[in-house]
Design a protein around this motif. Structure first.
Motif, PDB file in Angstrom:
ATOM      1  N   TYR A   1     -24.297 -77.997 -37.415  1.00  0.00           N
ATOM      2  CA  TYR A   1     -25.730 -77.878 -37.162  1.00  0.00           C
ATOM      3  C   TYR A   1     -26.156 -78.746 -35.968  1.00  0.00           C
ATOM      4  N   LEU A   2     -25.572 -79.961 -35.868  1.00  0.00           N
ATOM      5  CA  LEU A   2     -25.883 -80.846 -34.743  1.00  0.00           C
ATOM      6  C   LEU A   2     -25.445 -80.229 -33.421  1.00  0.00           C
ATOM      7  N   THR A   3     -24.309 -79.536 -33.428  1.00  0.00           N
ATOM      8  CA  THR A   3     -23.828 -78.870 -32.213  1.00  0.00           C
ATOM      9  C   THR A   3     -24.853 -77.851 -31.722  1.00  0.00           C
ATOM     10  N   LYS A   4     -25.399 -77.107 -32.647  1.00  0.00           N
ATOM     11  CA  LYS A   4     -26.427 -76.116 -32.318  1.00  0.00           C
ATOM     12  C   LYS A   4     -27.666 -76.797 -31.714  1.00  0.00           C
ATOM     13  N   MET A   5     -28.039 -77.937 -32.305  1.00  0.00           N
ATOM     14  CA  MET A   5     -29.203 -78.672 -31.822  1.00  0.00           C
ATOM     15  C   MET A   5     -28.955 -79.251 -30.430  1.00  0.00           C
ATOM     16  N   PHE A   6     -27.771 -79.852 -30.247  1.00  0.00           N
ATOM     17  CA  PHE A   6     -27.453 -80.467 -28.958  1.00  0.00           C
ATOM     18  C   PHE A   6     -27.375 -79.422 -27.836  1.00  0.00           C
ATOM     19  N   ASP A   7     -26.876 -78.235 -28.158  1.00  0.00           N
ATOM     20  CA  ASP A   7     -26.822 -77.164 -27.154  1.00  0.00           C
ATOM     21  C   ASP A   7     -28.231 -76.806 -26.680  1.00  0.00           C
ATOM     22  N   PHE A   8     -29.157 -76.767 -27.609  1.00  0.00           N
ATOM     23  CA  PHE A   8     -30.525 -76.435 -27.226  1.00  0.00           C
ATOM     24  C   PHE A   8     -31.150 -77.549 -26.382  1.00  0.00           C
ATOM     25  N   ILE A   9     -30.946 -78.814 -26.809  1.00  0.00           N
ATOM     26  CA  ILE A   9     -31.498 -79.943 -26.044  1.00  0.00           C
ATOM     27  C   ILE A   9     -30.905 -79.971 -24.638  1.00  0.00           C
ATOM     28  N   HIS A  10     -29.623 -79.668 -24.547  1.00  0.00           N
ATOM     29  CA  HIS A  10     -28.952 -79.623 -23.240  1.00  0.00           C
ATOM     30  C   HIS A  10     -29.596 -78.570 -22.351  1.00  0.00           C
ATOM     31  N   ALA A  11     -29.875 -77.410 -22.925  1.00  0.00           N
ATOM     32  CA  ALA A  11     -30.497 -76.334 -22.144  1.00  0.00           C
ATOM     33  C   ALA A  11     -31.883 -76.741 -21.664  1.00  0.00           C
ATOM     34  N   VAL A  12     -32.590 -77.489 -22.487  1.00  0.00           N
ATOM     35  CA  VAL A  12     -33.953 -77.916 -22.124  1.00  0.00           C
ATOM     36  C   VAL A  12     -33.932 -78.991 -21.047  1.00  0.00           C
ATOM     37  N   LYS A  13     -33.071 -80.011 -21.238  1.00  0.00           N
ATOM     38  CA  LYS A  13     -33.083 -81.170 -20.331  1.00  0.00           C
ATOM     39  C   LYS A  13     -32.213 -80.978 -19.094  1.00  0.00           C
ATOM     40  N   MET A  14     -31.057 -80.369 -19.280  1.00  0.00           N
ATOM     41  CA  MET A  14     -30.104 -80.279 -18.175  1.00  0.00           C
ATOM     42  C   MET A  14     -30.162 -78.934 -17.460  1.00  0.00           C
ATOM     43  N   GLY A  15     -30.591 -77.906 -18.184  1.00  0.00           N
ATOM     44  CA  GLY A  15     -30.504 -76.558 -17.627  1.00  0.00           C
ATOM     45  C   GLY A  15     -31.815 -76.006 -17.131  1.00  0.00           C
TER      46      GLY A  15
ATOM     47  N   LEU B   1     -43.972 -81.294 -23.287  1.00  0.00           N
ATOM     48  CA  LEU B   1     -43.397 -81.808 -24.525  1.00  0.00           C
ATOM     49  C   LEU B   1     -42.643 -80.704 -25.248  1.00  0.00           C
ATOM     50  N   GLU B   2     -41.376 -80.960 -25.559  1.00  0.00           N
ATOM     51  CA  GLU B   2     -40.550 -80.016 -26.301  1.00  0.00           C
ATOM     52  C   GLU B   2     -40.268 -80.621 -27.673  1.00  0.00           C
ATOM     53  N   VAL B   3     -40.925 -80.085 -28.711  1.00  0.00           N
ATOM     54  CA  VAL B   3     -40.698 -80.547 -30.079  1.00  0.00           C
ATOM     55  C   VAL B   3     -39.609 -79.684 -30.706  1.00  0.00           C
ATOM     56  N   VAL B   4     -38.528 -80.323 -31.121  1.00  0.00           N
ATOM     57  CA  VAL B   4     -37.408 -79.619 -31.737  1.00  0.00           C
ATOM     58  C   VAL B   4     -37.442 -79.923 -33.228  1.00  0.00           C
ATOM     59  N   ALA B   5     -37.867 -78.944 -34.037  1.00  0.00           N
ATOM     60  CA  ALA B   5     -37.979 -79.122 -35.483  1.00  0.00           C
ATOM     61  C   ALA B   5     -36.648 -78.769 -36.139  1.00  0.00           C
ATOM     62  N   VAL B   6     -36.064 -79.739 -36.836  1.00  0.00           N
ATOM     63  CA  VAL B   6     -34.718 -79.569 -37.388  1.00  0.00           C
ATOM     64  C   VAL B   6     -34.701 -79.872 -38.882  1.00  0.00           C
ATOM     65  N   ASP B   7     -33.734 -79.320 -39.558  1.00  0.00           N
ATOM     66  CA  ASP B   7     -33.585 -79.514 -41.006  1.00  0.00           C
ATOM     67  C   ASP B   7     -32.740 -80.756 -41.283  1.00  0.00           C
ATOM     68  N   LEU B   8     -33.230 -81.915 -40.798  1.00  0.00           N
ATOM     69  CA  LEU B   8     -32.542 -83.190 -40.942  1.00  0.00           C
ATOM     70  C   LEU B   8     -33.552 -84.250 -41.361  1.00  0.00           C
ATOM     71  N   ASN B   9     -33.051 -85.398 -41.845  1.00  0.00           N
ATOM     72  CA  ASN B   9     -33.963 -86.459 -42.248  1.00  0.00           C
ATOM     73  C   ASN B   9     -34.036 -87.562 -41.188  1.00  0.00           C
ATOM     74  N   GLY B  10     -34.893 -88.557 -41.449  1.00  0.00           N
ATOM     75  CA  GLY B  10     -35.151 -89.615 -40.473  1.00  0.00           C
ATOM     76  C   GLY B  10     -33.935 -90.445 -40.112  1.00  0.00           C
ATOM     77  N   GLY B  11     -32.995 -90.625 -41.062  1.00  0.00           N
ATOM     78  CA  GLY B  11     -31.800 -91.415 -40.770  1.00  0.00           C
ATOM     79  C   GLY B  11     -30.942 -90.794 -39.685  1.00  0.00           C
TER      80      GLY B  11
END
Length: 647
Positions: free
Chosen positions: A608-622, A563-573
């Motif tokens: 900020y989303l770009t930074k988050m997506f890069d990390f998720i990409h590294a986790v899932k794809m890389g 399980l990879e929990v990515v804690a971000v400074d965003l809200n539920g929406g």
């Protein structure tokens, strides 16, 4: 007829309600002919158009607040609409007073507290937790128009123990829970302003103001607070009582004082150390305020508490603590103004005012309550761009084709209603599929049940970020929709707010590992807005908070996964949009393509989303070929304690 003669005739008539002249006068008053123009103008400002979003948002907010009240054991109780003219409002121009056929004066509710105090006294209530969401009324300056209507929300606790201060703390805790249910409120930094009637009386006595002038002083100070009059204007009014300039100056030094309890209590030592009524009252007031603050700390209320000696909320009917829940207004030319979300206090003496003389000493009754500015909450929630307005129902039954198939629609609706599913029928059978779908989006309807002539079974179209459609046998329709709704409900876990998530701003990317024997191994990564390093104590605090929040959901995930929990400074929406659009099961091209709609929806978070997506990409794809353990990504919103599992 001369005016003096007319006045004498009126006085004589009014003095004898049983006389023929009095009855004739009342009959004449109530027999006035109706006027079309007056009828049209009477309530014209109340009819400003219907807004479905406003109505459904109001219902949504009401449901959340009522759930909190009921969690505390409160029951709904609405008091009678009318009560005899009240002496507590006799000096108010805004009090709506009416006359009935017999000539008696009755008043519409100015607030929900005084009618409730009357109800408690007359019915000998010794224990009750009640809530009420009702209209209160204010007279308008223009004669002949409908009074202004406001929605007020009240929560009260009645006990038989006047010395018990736990209820005072509990009503404040209820407001704290309400604030934590709405992220838009939590971000405003509300705090508690508290005072005590004993402290006010002690200050006035210490300043040499005789008791028979206390109510006049309270009235002037309350008016000036409401009207924001300048200090010199207030001093002039106080001097006219008459009070000496030295007395007024001394009084003003005290009522302008506010700050943390310890600081204010230290300043008031000049009163508490004196002998006599002023010293005793000051000690009592400080002791009770300190007890309430201590109880709030035990209840986990994180709002700052400020002791404000100039707080005079309803001081004429209060008999103990008085408080406001406020936030500072950051607007030009409004320095020092506060936005008041809730006001309340103890009103034991008010109840005794309504007791029957024969039962004055029969039993002990104590009460404390809070009134909430409900319209402010509804307005704040409705204006929040991340708020998604819920629908009045979940399923719309409709037909396509030339046949209306009304009997089939009614039969399906009957079965869905019986299954407890909120359902409506589309009466207009001439609309196209696109028009019906737009209607569903506008009204927050998630599922369309589509019937088509010459077709066996029905189609269920899901109207979410991704529109999908599936053919389902009629016999399985209710069960299938129940499962879908239950799944959606479990995914939309209500946000449980904490003030600490707002006070700490996450910064760089940092990882923490945790896990247990029964749960999959967990890596917690903080994606932060800037490059500041997260403090170790804050990191531990967040880790415990995140683990506690997501643990129930992790029971459904195999411990063979990582399980990879990515804690971000965003809200539920924002998290909901990411979960709906982000494609993790396809190839890299599909992943990159799915990011586009998310970026378009939340452009202010683009970097900020770009930074988050890069990390998720590294986790899932890389992942390296050695890492054979499947990875499940969980997005956790630090802003509102929400999370989404990306499967």
């Amino acid at each position: 007829m001369e005016e003096a003669e007319l006045n004498e005739v009126l006085r004589s008539t009014i003095s004898n309600p049983q006389s023929r002249a009095y009855k004739r006068m009342m009959h004449t008053l109530f027999s006035q002919p109706s006027d079309v123009a007056r009828d049209y103008m009477y309530d014209i400002d109340l009819h400003k158009g219907y807004s479905f979003k406003s109505v459904i948002t109001h219902a949504h907010v009401d449901d959340i607040i009522i759930r909190i009240f009921q969690k505390h054991g409160a029951v709904k109780l609405n008091t009678p609409m009318l009560m005899p003219q009240s002496k507590f409002y006799e000096h108010s121009d805004l009090y709506v007073c009416l006359i009935n056929h017999s000539g008696g004066l009755v008043g519409l509710p100015y607030d929900l507290r005084i009618p409730f105090a009357r109800y408690v006294a007359r019915n000998h209530v010794t224990f009750m937790k009640r809530y009420s969401i009702e209209r209160v009324f204010r007279e308008k300056k223009t004669i002949g128009l409908h009074p202004r209507e406001l929605m007020e929300c009240a929560f009260d606790i009645v006990t038989a123990t006047p010395g018990n201060l736990v209820p005072d703390s509990e009503v404040i805790h209820v407001i704290y829970e309400i604030i934590n249910e709405f992220p838009v409120l939590q971000s405003r930094g509300y705090y508690v302003r508290i005072n005590h009637t004993s402290l006010l009386k002690a200050i006035l006595l210490h300043c040499g103001i005789h008791e028979d002038k206390h109510n006049d002083v309270y009235a002037i100070l309350a008016d000036t607070k409401a009207e924001k009059q300048k200090k010199k204007q207030v001093q002039t009014r106080l001097c006219s009582l008459p009070l000496s300039e030295q007395t007024v100056g001394s009084l003003y030094n005290y009522i302008e004082m506010e700050g943390p309890y310890n600081k204010v209590a230290s300043i008031l030592k000049c009163i508490t150390k004196t002998k006599g009524p002023a010293g005793s009252l000051a000690k009592q007031g400080l002791h009770e305020v300190e007890a309430i603050i201590s109880n709030l700390d035990s209840l986990g209320v994180k709002m700052q508490v400020i002791l404000t000696l100039g707080l005079l909320y309803n001081v004429q009917i209060s008999s103990g603590s008085m408080f406001q829940i406020v936030s500072d207004v950051n607007k030009k030319k409004r320095k020092g103004w506060v936005d008041v979300l809730a006001v309340g206090g103890r009103y034991d003496t008010l109840i005794s005012e309504f007791r029957k003389p024969s039962s004055a000493s029969a039993h002990s009754q104590a009460a404390v309550g809070v009134s909430i500015a409900l319209e402010k909450i509804v307005s704040a929630v409705g204006e929040n761009e991340d708020f998604q307005c819920p629908g009045a129902y979940d399923v719309l039954v409709c037909t396509l084709g030339h046949k209306p198939m009304l009997k089939d629609q009614l039969s399906i609706a009957r079965d869905l209603w019986a299954a407890g599913i909120r359902t409506d029928i589309l009466y207009d059978t001439m609309q196209s599929l696109e028009e019906i779908q737009d209607y569903c989006k506008e009204h927050g309807i998630t599922y369309m049940v589509i019937l088509k002539d010459l077709d066996s079974g029905v189609k269920v179209r899901t109207i979410e970020d991704k529109v999908t459609e599936k053919k389902i046998p009629l016999s399985e329709l209710a069960e299938s929709l129940q499962q879908k709704l239950q799944t959606a409900k479990s995914e939309c876990i209500e946000a449980i707010q904490t003030s600490s998530t707002k006070q700490t701003t996450p910064s760089s990317v940092e990882q923490v590992q945790s896990g247990s024997d029964n749960l999959p191994p967990v890596d917690i990564t903080f994606i932060q807005q800037d490059n500041n390093k997260l403090a170790s104590n804050a990191k531990r605090k967040y880790e415990a908070q995140i683990t506690s929040r997501i643990s129930p959901a992790l029971q459904l995930i195999s411990n063979k996964n990582r399980l990879e929990v990515v804690a971000v400074d965003l809200n539920g929406g924002v998290l909901k949009s990411v979960a709906a659009f982000l494609e993790l099961d396809g190839d890299e091209e599909a992943y990159n393509k799915s990011i586009g709609p998310i970026m378009e929806r939340h452009q202010r978070h683009r970097k900020y989303l770009t930074k988050m997506f890069d990390f998720i990409h590294a986790v899932k794809m890389g992942r390296s070929t050695k890492d054979r353990c499947p990875v499940v990504v969980v997005l956790y919103g630090l802003k509102d304690d929400s999370f989404k599992i990306l499967l």
